[in-house]
Design an enzyme around this catalytic site. Structure first.
Site, short mmCIF file in Angstrom:
data_model
loop_
_atom_site.label_atom_id
_atom_site.label_comp_id
_atom_site.label_asym_id
_atom_site.label_seq_id
_atom_site.Cartn_x
_atom_site.Cartn_y
_atom_site.Cartn_z
N GLU A 167 22.42 54.00 24.58
CA GLU A 167 21.12 54.65 23.83
C GLU A 167 20.06 54.97 24.57
O GLU A 167 19.88 54.74 25.78
CB GLU A 167 20.64 53.14 22.80
CG GLU A 167 20.35 52.13 23.77
CD GLU A 167 19.98 50.90 23.07
OE1 GLU A 167 20.02 50.86 21.80
OE2 GLU A 167 20.33 49.79 23.72
N ASN B 73 19.06 44.70 38.97
CA ASN B 73 19.86 43.48 38.54
C ASN B 73 19.84 42.52 39.96
O ASN B 73 19.74 42.78 41.07
CB ASN B 73 21.15 43.90 38.43
CG ASN B 73 21.39 44.84 37.24
OD1 ASN B 73 20.40 45.08 36.36
ND2 ASN B 73 22.44 45.64 37.16
N GLY C 120 21.85 52.44 32.63
CA GLY C 120 21.76 51.03 32.02
C GLY C 120 20.66 50.26 32.13
O GLY C 120 20.65 49.34 32.31
N THR C 121 19.57 51.03 31.79
CA THR C 121 18.23 50.28 31.80
C THR C 121 17.30 50.81 30.68
O THR C 121 16.90 52.01 30.48
CB THR C 121 17.32 50.17 32.96
OG1 THR C 121 16.04 49.39 32.94
CG2 THR C 121 17.06 51.75 33.50
N HIS D 224 14.22 43.44 42.63
CA HIS D 224 14.09 42.27 41.73
C HIS D 224 14.59 41.02 42.42
O HIS D 224 14.48 39.76 41.54
CB HIS D 224 14.10 42.18 40.19
CG HIS D 224 13.42 43.44 39.53
ND1 HIS D 224 13.75 43.98 38.28
CD2 HIS D 224 12.01 43.77 40.11
CE1 HIS D 224 12.73 44.77 38.05
NE2 HIS D 224 11.74 44.96 38.98
C1 BV8 Z 1 4.52 44.22 38.85
C2 BV8 Z 1 14.29 39.57 37.60
C3 BV8 Z 1 2.81 44.80 40.09
C4 BV8 Z 1 14.22 38.23 36.75
C5 BV8 Z 1 13.19 41.41 36.40
C6 BV8 Z 1 1.17 43.13 31.34
C7 BV8 Z 1 1.08 41.93 31.84
C8 BV8 Z 1 1.64 41.55 33.16
C9 BV8 Z 1 2.31 42.53 33.60
C10 BV8 Z 1 2.41 43.65 33.08
C11 BV8 Z 1 2.12 44.15 32.20
N1 BV8 Z 1 2.39 45.37 31.38
C12 BV8 Z 1 3.20 45.56 32.63
C13 BV8 Z 1 3.44 44.88 33.45
C14 BV8 Z 1 4.01 44.86 34.68
C15 BV8 Z 1 5.36 44.00 34.42
C16 BV8 Z 1 5.94 44.63 33.00
O1 BV8 Z 1 6.59 46.05 33.37
N2 BV8 Z 1 6.41 44.09 32.01
C17 BV8 Z 1 6.78 44.51 30.88
C18 BV8 Z 1 7.59 43.33 30.06
C19 BV8 Z 1 5.79 45.47 30.14
N3 BV8 Z 1 6.23 44.26 35.39
C20 BV8 Z 1 6.21 43.15 36.55
O2 BV8 Z 1 5.29 42.39 36.47
C21 BV8 Z 1 6.70 43.56 38.01
N4 BV8 Z 1 5.81 43.27 38.81
O3 BV8 Z 1 4.33 45.15 38.07
O4 BV8 Z 1 3.88 44.10 40.06
C22 BV8 Z 1 3.09 45.94 40.97
C23 BV8 Z 1 4.00 47.00 40.87
C24 BV8 Z 1 4.15 47.76 41.80
C25 BV8 Z 1 3.61 47.98 43.12
C26 BV8 Z 1 2.61 46.82 43.40
C27 BV8 Z 1 2.45 45.79 42.38
C28 BV8 Z 1 7.98 42.68 38.22
C29 BV8 Z 1 8.93 43.00 36.88
C30 BV8 Z 1 9.99 42.17 37.70
C31 BV8 Z 1 10.61 41.35 36.41
N5 BV8 Z 1 11.97 40.58 37.09
N6 BV8 Z 1 14.18 40.66 36.61
C32 BV8 Z 1 15.67 37.92 36.45
O5 BV8 Z 1 16.55 38.56 36.29
O6 BV8 Z 1 15.71 36.91 35.93
S1 BV8 Z 1 12.80 42.39 35.02
C33 BV8 Z 1 14.39 42.12 34.24
O7 BV8 Z 1 13.91 43.13 33.18
C34 BV8 Z 1 15.28 43.32 34.88
O8 BV8 Z 1 15.53 43.34 36.22
C35 BV8 Z 1 14.81 44.72 34.44
O9 BV8 Z 1 13.77 45.30 35.38
C36 BV8 Z 1 14.16 44.37 33.30
C37 BV8 Z 1 14.49 45.25 32.04
O10 BV8 Z 1 15.79 44.90 32.01
P1 BV8 Z 1 16.90 46.17 31.82
O11 BV8 Z 1 17.68 46.21 33.29
O12 BV8 Z 1 16.29 47.27 31.69
O13 BV8 Z 1 17.93 45.52 30.85
P2 BV8 Z 1 17.62 45.73 29.35
O14 BV8 Z 1 18.24 44.64 28.54
O15 BV8 Z 1 16.06 45.88 29.00
O16 BV8 Z 1 18.15 47.06 29.00
C38 BV8 Z 1 19.51 47.11 29.02
C39 BV8 Z 1 20.01 48.51 28.88
O17 BV8 Z 1 21.33 48.61 29.28
C40 BV8 Z 1 19.83 49.17 27.54
O18 BV8 Z 1 19.00 50.43 27.86
C41 BV8 Z 1 20.97 49.28 26.92
O19 BV8 Z 1 20.93 50.53 26.25
C42 BV8 Z 1 21.99 49.59 28.23
N7 BV8 Z 1 23.29 49.20 27.97
C43 BV8 Z 1 23.91 48.28 27.41
N8 BV8 Z 1 25.21 48.53 27.49
C44 BV8 Z 1 25.43 49.13 28.33
C45 BV8 Z 1 24.24 49.88 28.93
N9 BV8 Z 1 24.08 50.83 29.69
C46 BV8 Z 1 25.12 51.47 30.28
N10 BV8 Z 1 26.38 50.92 30.09
C47 BV8 Z 1 26.39 49.76 28.97
N11 BV8 Z 1 27.80 49.44 28.64
#
Ligand code: BV8
Ligand code: ZN
Length: 240
Positions: A207, A94, A179-180, A111
């Protein structure tokens, strides 16, 4: 989940822990964040194409985060940190500051941070709570005059201080993920590293995450339901 005085706890949080404070999650709104597709605004390409759109998006995120307060889950993690001291490490995906406002100290924003900005050349993050919503107010570096960007790790950029994260993961005896969705790497891969090391892995959320099969235990519930009871069962150092 019970911890012994010898356990080292690595906690990873995502947008779900801030959901009950009122901040939208990435997937909760069907992949739209305040009307934007995150991939459209949280990327270097979006910044190159339309820095004003990106600054409007993060200004709205700043406004949203300033309007809410930490919830019982943030407080519970701060309590666990007080009990465990340097055997506690909080890595958050976050960018909001709710963990800090709940008094968490041993925290790493992998991040980036919503309330920090940095010059695209000087690259030195600085505290910044300002909103930038018009072309005329787009921030420029006071030292070199180049544009200032949000201190956020966008898709395709390398998360901050991965070495520190991996070394903490190497020392941990328990990984707790809260929560991710497990949809973004490298964060979603931490549980696989923990599993290879044979340490305990627990997930908390309403979930199952996409990487649910990698966890020893999945506690289905919200963060404010599941975390406070755990925080009262921590066995502090020194007491039997
Ligand atoms: C990297 C800041 C290399 C921004 C964020 C193809 C092409 C290009 C890239 C990729 C590719 N395939 C994979 C990649 C890598 C890519 C990636 O993973 N893409 C995904 C879409 C496939 N990753 C990257 O680019 C990362 N960099 O890989 O660099 C590297 C790596 C390592 C070492 C060297 C080099 C960079 C990714 C960072 C992006 N920035 N955030 C901003 O905030 O504006 S990511 C952003 O989305 C979040 O920070 C988080 O990380 C991510 C997912 O969000 P979540 O936190 O999980 O939230 P989400 O809504 O998804 O889920 C919410 C959850 O909460 C749910 O499960 C729900 O059930 C739960 N919930 C709901 N209510 C509750 C709850 N839980 C508890 N209590 C509740 N009440
Ligand atoms: Zn500069």
């Amino acid at each position: 989940m019970r911890l012994t005085p010898h356990d080292r706890l690595f906690v990873l949080t995502g947008a779900g822990i801030s959901a009950e404070s009122g901040l939208a999650t990435f997937r909760g709104s069907g992949g739209l964040w305040n009307g934007y597709r995150v991939e459209e605004v949280a990327t270097p390409e979006a910044w190159q194409a339309d820095p004003l759109l990106v600054w409007r998006f993060y200004s709205m995120r700043r406004r949203d985060a300033l309007a809410v307060v930490p919830n019982a889950a943030h407080m519970a993690l701060a309590h666990i940190e007080q009990e465990l001291g340097d055997r506690f490490y909080l890595c958050t995906q976050n960018v909001d500051d709710l963990h800090e406002r709940a008094s968490s100290c041993r925290i790493h924003h992998m991040h980036g941070s919503l309330f920090q900005s940095r010059c695209i050349r000087c690259n030195l993050p600085f505290a910044d709570h300002s909103l930038y919503e018009t072309a005329a107010t787009l921030p420029k570096c006071k030292a070199c005059g180049l544009p200032v960007r949000p201190h956020i790790v966008w898709f395709g950029e390398i998360p901050l201080d991965m070495d520190a994260i991996y070394s903490e993961l190497d020392r941990a005896t328990v990984l707790l993920v809260v929560g991710t969705s497990g949809s973004v790497y490298p964060a979603a891969g931490f549980v696989h590293i923990a599993r290879q090391r044979g340490i305990r892995t627990i997930y908390i959320g309403p979930e199952e995450p996409l990487n649910a099969e990698a966890f020893d235990e999945v506690i289905l519930g919200t963060a404010t339901e599941a975390l406070p009871p755990i925080s009262t069962r921590i066995i502090p150092t020194g007491r039997p």
